[in-house]
Structures are given as structure tokens and as C-alpha cells.
Design a protein around this motif. Structure first.
Motif, PDB file in Angstrom:
ATOM      1  N   ARG A   1       0.678  -1.164  -0.142  1.00  0.00           N
ATOM      2  CA  ARG A   1      -0.139   0.049   0.069  1.00  0.00           C
ATOM      3  C   ARG A   1       0.962   1.230   0.114  1.00  0.00           C
ATOM      4  N   ALA A   2       1.954   1.315   0.642  1.00  0.00           N
ATOM      5  CA  ALA A   2       2.882   2.233   0.855  1.00  0.00           C
ATOM      6  C   ALA A   2       3.378   2.815  -0.719  1.00  0.00           C
ATOM      7  N   GLY A   3       3.652   1.398  -1.436  1.00  0.00           N
ATOM      8  CA  GLY A   3       4.023   1.855  -2.714  1.00  0.00           C
ATOM      9  C   GLY A   3       3.090   2.593  -3.603  1.00  0.00           C
ATOM     10  N   ALA A   4       1.725   2.391  -3.425  1.00  0.00           N
ATOM     11  CA  ALA A   4       0.664   2.803  -4.036  1.00  0.00           C
ATOM     12  C   ALA A   4       0.831   4.417  -3.825  1.00  0.00           C
ATOM     13  N   ILE A   5       1.518   5.038  -2.777  1.00  0.00           N
ATOM     14  CA  ILE A   5       1.863   6.205  -2.352  1.00  0.00           C
ATOM     15  C   ILE A   5       3.256   6.734  -3.104  1.00  0.00           C
ATOM     16  N   VAL A   6       3.919   6.094  -2.926  1.00  0.00           N
ATOM     17  CA  VAL A   6       5.496   6.321  -3.246  1.00  0.00           C
ATOM     18  C   VAL A   6       5.428   6.680  -4.835  1.00  0.00           C
ATOM     19  N   GLY A   7       4.663   5.562  -5.573  1.00  0.00           N
ATOM     20  CA  GLY A   7       4.817   5.696  -7.061  1.00  0.00           C
ATOM     21  C   GLY A   7       4.095   7.147  -7.703  1.00  0.00           C
ATOM     22  N   PRO A   8       3.226   7.684  -7.351  1.00  0.00           N
ATOM     23  CA  PRO A   8       2.774   9.032  -7.954  1.00  0.00           C
ATOM     24  C   PRO A   8       3.573   9.801  -7.679  1.00  0.00           C
ATOM     25  N   LEU A   9       4.206   9.951  -6.146  1.00  0.00           N
ATOM     26  CA  LEU A   9       5.234  10.872  -5.656  1.00  0.00           C
ATOM     27  C   LEU A   9       6.518  10.992  -6.398  1.00  0.00           C
ATOM     28  N   THR A  10       6.853   9.623  -6.727  1.00  0.00           N
ATOM     29  CA  THR A  10       8.309   9.653  -7.907  1.00  0.00           C
ATOM     30  C   THR A  10       7.805  10.068  -9.198  1.00  0.00           C
ATOM     31  N   LEU A  11       6.577   9.884  -9.720  1.00  0.00           N
ATOM     32  CA  LEU A  11       6.450  10.235 -11.104  1.00  0.00           C
ATOM     33  C   LEU A  11       6.273  11.916 -10.971  1.00  0.00           C
ATOM     34  N   LEU A  12       5.798  12.398  -9.811  1.00  0.00           N
ATOM     35  CA  LEU A  12       5.798  13.882  -9.686  1.00  0.00           C
ATOM     36  C   LEU A  12       7.242  14.450  -9.998  1.00  0.00           C
ATOM     37  N   VAL A  13       8.176  13.864  -9.047  1.00  0.00           N
ATOM     38  CA  VAL A  13       9.511  14.290  -8.865  1.00  0.00           C
ATOM     39  C   VAL A  13      10.100  14.226  -9.999  1.00  0.00           C
ATOM     40  N   GLY A  14      10.021  13.052 -10.733  1.00  0.00           N
ATOM     41  CA  GLY A  14      10.866  12.638 -11.931  1.00  0.00           C
ATOM     42  C   GLY A  14      10.473  13.604 -13.229  1.00  0.00           C
ATOM     43  N   ILE A  15       9.198  13.821 -13.309  1.00  0.00           N
ATOM     44  CA  ILE A  15       8.843  14.364 -14.487  1.00  0.00           C
ATOM     45  C   ILE A  15       9.035  15.896 -14.275  1.00  0.00           C
ATOM     46  N   ALA A  16       8.853  16.458 -13.156  1.00  0.00           N
ATOM     47  CA  ALA A  16       8.979  17.887 -12.700  1.00  0.00           C
ATOM     48  C   ALA A  16      10.659  18.273 -12.794  1.00  0.00           C
ATOM     49  N   VAL A  17      11.443  17.395 -12.281  1.00  0.00           N
ATOM     50  CA  VAL A  17      12.936  17.958 -12.101  1.00  0.00           C
ATOM     51  C   VAL A  17      13.187  17.498 -13.770  1.00  0.00           C
ATOM     52  N   GLY A  18      13.095  16.389 -14.384  1.00  0.00           N
ATOM     53  CA  GLY A  18      13.620  15.984 -15.600  1.00  0.00           C
ATOM     54  C   GLY A  18      13.354  16.975 -16.626  1.00  0.00           C
ATOM     55  N   THR A  19      11.909  17.282 -16.938  1.00  0.00           N
ATOM     56  CA  THR A  19      11.381  18.434 -17.882  1.00  0.00           C
ATOM     57  C   THR A  19      11.811  19.751 -17.915  1.00  0.00           C
ATOM     58  N   LEU A  20      11.778  20.033 -16.294  1.00  0.00           N
ATOM     59  CA  LEU A  20      12.167  21.664 -16.323  1.00  0.00           C
ATOM     60  C   LEU A  20      13.688  21.708 -16.474  1.00  0.00           C
ATOM     61  N   TYR A  21      14.545  20.967 -15.972  1.00  0.00           N
ATOM     62  CA  TYR A  21      15.988  21.293 -16.433  1.00  0.00           C
ATOM     63  C   TYR A  21      16.380  20.979 -17.692  1.00  0.00           C
ATOM     64  N   MET A  22      15.725  20.025 -18.355  1.00  0.00           N
ATOM     65  CA  MET A  22      15.879  19.791 -19.631  1.00  0.00           C
ATOM     66  C   MET A  22      15.624  21.254 -20.577  1.00  0.00           C
ATOM     67  N   GLN A  23      14.363  21.847 -20.276  1.00  0.00           N
ATOM     68  CA  GLN A  23      13.968  23.079 -20.879  1.00  0.00           C
ATOM     69  C   GLN A  23      15.056  24.205 -20.535  1.00  0.00           C
ATOM     70  N   SER A  24      15.284  24.247 -19.179  1.00  0.00           N
ATOM     71  CA  SER A  24      16.274  25.295 -18.436  1.00  0.00           C
ATOM     72  C   SER A  24      17.925  25.296 -19.217  1.00  0.00           C
ATOM     73  N   THR A  25      18.092  23.694 -19.676  1.00  0.00           N
ATOM     74  CA  THR A  25      19.517  23.668 -20.426  1.00  0.00           C
ATOM     75  C   THR A  25      19.230  23.987 -21.875  1.00  0.00           C
ATOM     76  N   GLU A  26      17.908  23.918 -22.295  1.00  0.00           N
ATOM     77  CA  GLU A  26      17.752  24.362 -23.770  1.00  0.00           C
ATOM     78  C   GLU A  26      17.845  25.888 -23.852  1.00  0.00           C
ATOM     79  N   ASP A  27      17.376  26.296 -22.488  1.00  0.00           N
ATOM     80  CA  ASP A  27      17.184  28.038 -22.565  1.00  0.00           C
ATOM     81  C   ASP A  27      18.691  28.596 -22.479  1.00  0.00           C
ATOM     82  N   SER A  28      19.569  27.941 -21.784  1.00  0.00           N
ATOM     83  CA  SER A  28      20.921  28.304 -21.615  1.00  0.00           C
ATOM     84  C   SER A  28      21.754  28.107 -23.039  1.00  0.00           C
ATOM     85  N   THR A  29      21.325  27.303 -23.874  1.00  0.00           N
ATOM     86  CA  THR A  29      22.034  27.269 -25.145  1.00  0.00           C
ATOM     87  C   THR A  29      21.568  28.315 -25.998  1.00  0.00           C
TER      88      THR A  29
END
Length: 438
Positions: free
Chosen positions: A270-298
Motif C-alpha cells: 500500500r505504501a508503494g501506491a503512495i510512493v509511485g505517484p510521488l516518484t512520478l511527480l518528482v521525476g517528471i518535474a525535475v527532468g522536464t524543467l531542467y531539460m528546458q532550462s538547459t535548452e534556454d541556456s544554449t
């Protein structure tokens, strides 16, 4: 008979089903918005809008499906004692499966229908903002019956499939074992989740590695972006085993902390059902935001390019929509999981635990789950940020301010704390004997 019982169950477990309904509602709205943008792009021959809608919308389908499956599975897991009791009085496994599906459909249909109009409104808002940025030049949003059908059908199919798989698992559990309401080690992670999770992780890593072989161009983001999403989903599916391992490794302390860590080991599924969406939230937020900020820097090192700046602003807006859905899924899962523990809190109070000790136990559990989700999400984000940055800048370190990462972490912690501690505080206000009777 089964249909009437399913409806009574939905009415009796309103809070839990509101959580899954919220995920379906938000998912339908988000998918309908992307469907409307895609239909508008095709109708007006707007290549930039069509590409944005199909690339981001395609992965949004996977994200929404995962969010809906997680919440539906959590609700069914919470009902193992009830379903086991039905089995002991003669209910067949087939009837249990049908009841779970009917309950889910009864919740899903109104949630999906209610999500269509807000989705069209969201699509219109995004369309107007993108047009205002100068990325596209076109008329108003085009939204026909196809738009509504696309958004509603995907959410409804995801909910039904989730209920079928969850119902099969519930029907297979022996009544005596289910009545024990304990996650034994062999149930922490099913073989199906192990295989599917491993495949998603390998796809994510492979997609990220494939980015290194791609030329530095507009298609680079289309390869790197999905890497963190696939890896995050894979790690989310594998997270119950990780939570159980954490609970066993650090289960030494006494008092509230020790009880909390033992709970994580015993309730890892049951704890995995909570950690799962949280993992998705952090992974997508950090990955896509820093990908775009890297694009902005270039882009800053090149001659001024209005088109790149406009697309960057549009991407940030679309990513914010996806992050918002993940935040809703996390909040719903946490609230549903916490509210369902009223009886447990009441029993602890009757065995001499104070309100402060119960709150302390939940605080420790929440902190550990949040940390696990943050670590897994950060690892998932690396599959996007490292290869994208290497191709763009030659450095594995993505460009972008540190505060952006800290803001994502802070947001995840605040959501986790608010969605668990507030329901716990409310649940512990009532008399323990009443909680046991509820």
C-alpha cells in the motif's frame, strides 16, 4: 444483487472513491485538453501545435493511466478484509471481480463526464496562451465529439483495466489470509509488477542512452523527455520492494519511529501506491524543467531567436499542466490511504498510545515515503537531464538554478505532509471507540 451491493459499497466508502474519482476527473480534463489541441492543429494545419499536442499528449496518456491505476488499486487493496468476508459467506471469485469492476465504473462514468467540459476549457486556455506567445496563428479552438470521446475513453478504459487487474488479485487471495490484513513478503511485489516495472526502467534508460546518439536539433527533446517518464513509472512500480527494504534495514528505533518503520515493512504494497505517484511527480518535474532550462541556456549563446523563446514558454506551460495532474494524484492517494486508517489509529489509542505518538508515527512514515519518492524521482530525472545536457553543452550537469530542484522537493514534502498529517489530526480527534466502530 452484485450491482446493488457495489453501489452501496461506493456510498459507504465515499472518501476513498472520491480519491479515485478525482484522478479520473483530472486525467480526463488533461487528456481532453490535449485532444482538443491536436484536433485544432490538424484542422488549421498548425504543425507546431500538432507536434506539441501529440508528443506531450502521448506521454500524458501513460501518466494519466498510471495515476488512475494507482488510485483504483489502492482503493481495492483497502477493501481486502471486506472482500475476504464476502468470500467466507459464499461469494465466488467471479462475483468479487464483477463487483470491483461495477464499483469502479459507477465512480468513473460521472467523473469522466464531468471532466470533459473543464478539459475543453483548459484546452482553450492553453490554445489562447500559445497563440498569444506567437507560436501559432489560428482561429479559436476546434473541439468536436472526437475531442470529448478521446479524453473520456482513455480515462474510462484505464479505470476499467485497473479494476479488472485489482479485482483478479482480490479474488485470488484466500479468505483467511486476506482477513489477516497483512502484506506478507511474497505479496509486496507481484511478478507482473516486477516484469513491467523492469521493462519501463530499461526503456527509460535505453531512451536516455539513445539520446546521446542523436544530433543536436529539435527532435532531441522528443527523445530525452520520455526517458524520465518511463524510468519514473518503472521505479514507481518497483517501489513497494524498495519501501519494504527500507523498513527492514532501518527498523531498529523504538517508540513512534520504530512503529512507523515496521508499518512500512508490513504495509509496503500500500505504501508503494503512495510512493509511485510521488516518484512520478518528482521525476517528471525535475527532468522536464531542467531539460528546458538547459535548452534556454544554449539559446542564450545563439543569436536572438523569437521562435525558440516562444516554444520554451509553451513547453513550460504544458509541463506545468502535467505536473499539476501528478500533484493531484499524489494528494488523492495520500488522503485516501490516511483516512482509511481510522480504525488503526483508534486501536493504537485504546492500547495507550497518545495522539502525539500517533501523529509522530504518521510523520515518520510520511517523511520516509517522501524521501524514497524524492530519491527515486531524482534518479529517474537523471535519465533525461544527463544525456540531454551532454548533447547540448558537453557537460553531464544540466543548466538551471538549484532553487528549481529545491522547489520541487519542497513541493513534494508539503503535499505529502498536508495530505497525511491533516487527515490524521482530524481522525485522532474522535473517541477511539467510535473510530473502531466506524
Amino acid at each position: 444483487m452484485i450491482g446493488r451491493l457495489a453501489l452501496r459499497t461506493v456510498r459507504g466508502r465515499t472518501t476513498s472513491y472520491i480519491a479515485s474519482a478525482g484522478a479520473m476527473f483530472a486525467g480526463t480534463a488533461l487528456l481532453t485538453a490535449f485532444a482538443a489541441l491536436a484536433e485544432t492543429g490538424l484542422a488549421d494545419r498548425l504543425e507546431a501545435l500538432t507536434m506539441l499536442a501529440f508528443i506531450m499528449g502521448g506521454w500524458t496518456v501513460v501518466i494519466v493511466a498510471f495515476g488512475v491505476v494507482s488510485t483504483v488499486s489502492l482503493v481495492v487493496q483497502q477493501r481486502e478484509r471486506e472482500l475476504a468476508l464476502l468470500r467466507t459467506i459464499g461469494t465466488t471469485p467471479g462475483q468479487v471481480r464483477r463487483m470491483v469492476v461495477l464499483e469502479t465504473v459507477a465512480v468513473a462514468i460521472p467523473a469522466v463526464l464531468l471532466g470533459i467540459l473543464p478539459g475543453i476549457g483548459l484546452g482553450s486556455f492553453v490554445h489562447d496562451r500559445i497563440a498569444g506567445l506567437g507560436v501559432i496563428v489560428g482561429d479559436d479552438l476546434v473541439a468536436t465529439w472526437r475531442t470529448a470521446l478521446a479524453g473520456a475513453a482513455i480515462s474510462l478504459v484505464a479505470a476499467v483495466l485497473a479494476s479488472i487487474f485489482a479485482g483478479r488479485r482480490a479474488a485470488r487471495v484466500a479468505p483467511v489470509r486476506a482477513l489477516a490484513e497483512a502484506d506478507s513478503p511474497d505479496r509486496v511485489l507481484t511478478r507482473t509488477k516486477l516484469w513491467i516495472g523492469s521493462v519501463f526502467v530499461l526503456v527509460g534508460i535505453g531512451t536516455g542512452a539513445g539520446t546521446l546518439a542523436m544530433p543536436n536539433g529539435p527532435l532531441l527533446a522528443a527523445s530525452a523527455g520520455p526517458a524520465c517518464i518511463a524510468t519514473a513509472i518503472g521505479l514507481a512500480l518497483l517501489s513497494p520492494a524498495i519501501v519494504a527494504a527500507v523498513g527492514r534495514v532501518v527498523s531498529g528505533p523504538a517508540g513512534s519511529a520504530g512503529l512507523a518503520l515496521r508499518n512500512l515493512d508490513a504495509r509496503a504494497s500500500r505504501a508503494g501506491a503512495i510512493v509511485g505517484p510521488l516518484t512520478l511527480l518528482v521525476g517528471i518535474a525535475v527532468g522536464t524543467l531542467y531539460m528546458q532550462s538547459t535548452e534556454d541556456s544554449t539559446a542564450a549563446t545563439r543569436p536572438p531567436d523569437d521562435v525558440s523563446a516562444q516554444l520554451a514558454a509553451a513547453n513550460y506551460m504544458v509541463v506545468a499542466m502535467i505536473i499539476a495532474f501528478c500533484a493531484i494524484a499524489v494528494t488523492n492517494s495520500l488522503i485516501a490511504a490516511t483516512v482509511n486508517r481510522r480504525r488503526e489509529f483508534g486501536l493504537l489509542r485504546l492500547t495507550a498510545s497518545t495522539r502525539q505518538q500517533v501523529m509522530g508515527m504518521v510523520a515518520v512514515e510520511t517523511t520516509v515515503l517522501a524521501l524514497v519518492g524524492i530519491v527515486l524521482g531524482s534518479l529517474a530525472a537523471l535519465t533525461t537531464t544527463i544525456p540531454y545536457s551532454l548533447v547540448k553543452t558537453g557537460s553531464p550537469v544540466p543548466s538551471g538554478p538549484l532553487w528549481m530542484y529545491l522547489a520541487v522537493i519542497a513541493g513534494a514534502v508539503v503535499i505529502s505532509a498536508a495530505a497525511t498529517l491533516l487527515p490524521t489530526l482530524r481522525a485522532t480527534r474522535e473517541r477511539p471507540i467510535l473510530a473502531l466502530a466506524g
